[in-house]
Design an enzyme around this catalytic site. Sequence first.
Site, PDB file in Angstrom:
ATOM      1  CE  LYS A  30      -0.532   0.279   5.044  1.00 41.77           C
ATOM      2  NZ  LYS A  30      -1.446   0.165   6.189  1.00 41.77           N
ATOM      3  CG  ASP A  63      -6.874   4.290  14.323  1.00 38.15           C
ATOM      4  OD1 ASP A  63      -8.000   4.558  14.779  1.00 38.15           O
ATOM      5  OD2 ASP A  63      -5.911   5.058  14.427  1.00 38.15           O
TER       6      ASP A  63
END
Length: 313
Positions: free
Chosen positions: A194, A224
């Site tokens: 990523k 998160d």
Amino acid sequence: MSNSPKIKVFSGTNSRYMAEEICKELGIELGKMNIQYFADGEFEVCFEESIRGCEVYLVQSTFPNGDNLMELLLMIDAAKRASAKSVIAVMPYFGWARQDRKDKPRVSIAAKLVADLLSTAGIDRLITMDLHADQIQGFFNVPVDHLYASSCFIPYIQSLNLKDLVIASPDVGGAKRANSYAKYLNTPLVLCHKQRAKANVVETMTIIGDVENKDVIIVDDMVDTAGTICKAAQLMIDNGARSVRALASHAIMSDPASERVQNSPLTEMIFTNSIPYSKGCTKCNILSVAPLFADTIRRVHNFESISSQYLIK
């Protein structure tokens, strides 16, 4: 007269659920402690029973907000001043761990600062689980027992009896963790690469490996905002995966994470209860690590090996 110090377990405000489970496993009562709040938000910690000469375990994760860390620091200081024989911080979730190095100029190393605060307050030992970076153990000059949620996750994965299991890492940084699972379960490993536009925002992601007609389990240490996990899950499905699950040790789950997981192609999101989660996402499955921490406390008290309980490291 026995020379072995008595075990006493106390809890901070937001980790009481965990401390109660640990005490139930140990067959002892949770210690009595009072926290008095002043009008301006300041608070005072007071132990309501004698801890002189005792082995004191203070259970408190440092998930937001910062009051949890401050509470723990005051508990440590109060225990030292009350003549506890030893003070052990039990932190299922060690916050600020993502800031473990200087990755750009003029930034703090928050994980080192938290380690220094705990050490200065006076801990004799730290028991924690699945640190974001293993090297954080080196920030301490006291023993650190670094536990692994794999002892809960591995049996659960095996109970699913998935036909063509593949373990995946949502990013290159988590490859070591995912590889440990893949080796233990004797399954292929897939990586996601990523690129972030900024913190908590993934710009692009590509898959390295084959997921076609596979049952994929994405392994991470924390979730998160769930942006990475959900993007990875969609990418797996787009590349022909039969099913996608994700597991992570710490359910930070900042908004809109629960909504993202609920609306994602994930079959299931598996967490431990290191952080309390109660936002009602039906895809989230919470496994308790209280038995793991209770067993570790028992082993520390009896001077027994900790590493012998690990399935993978």
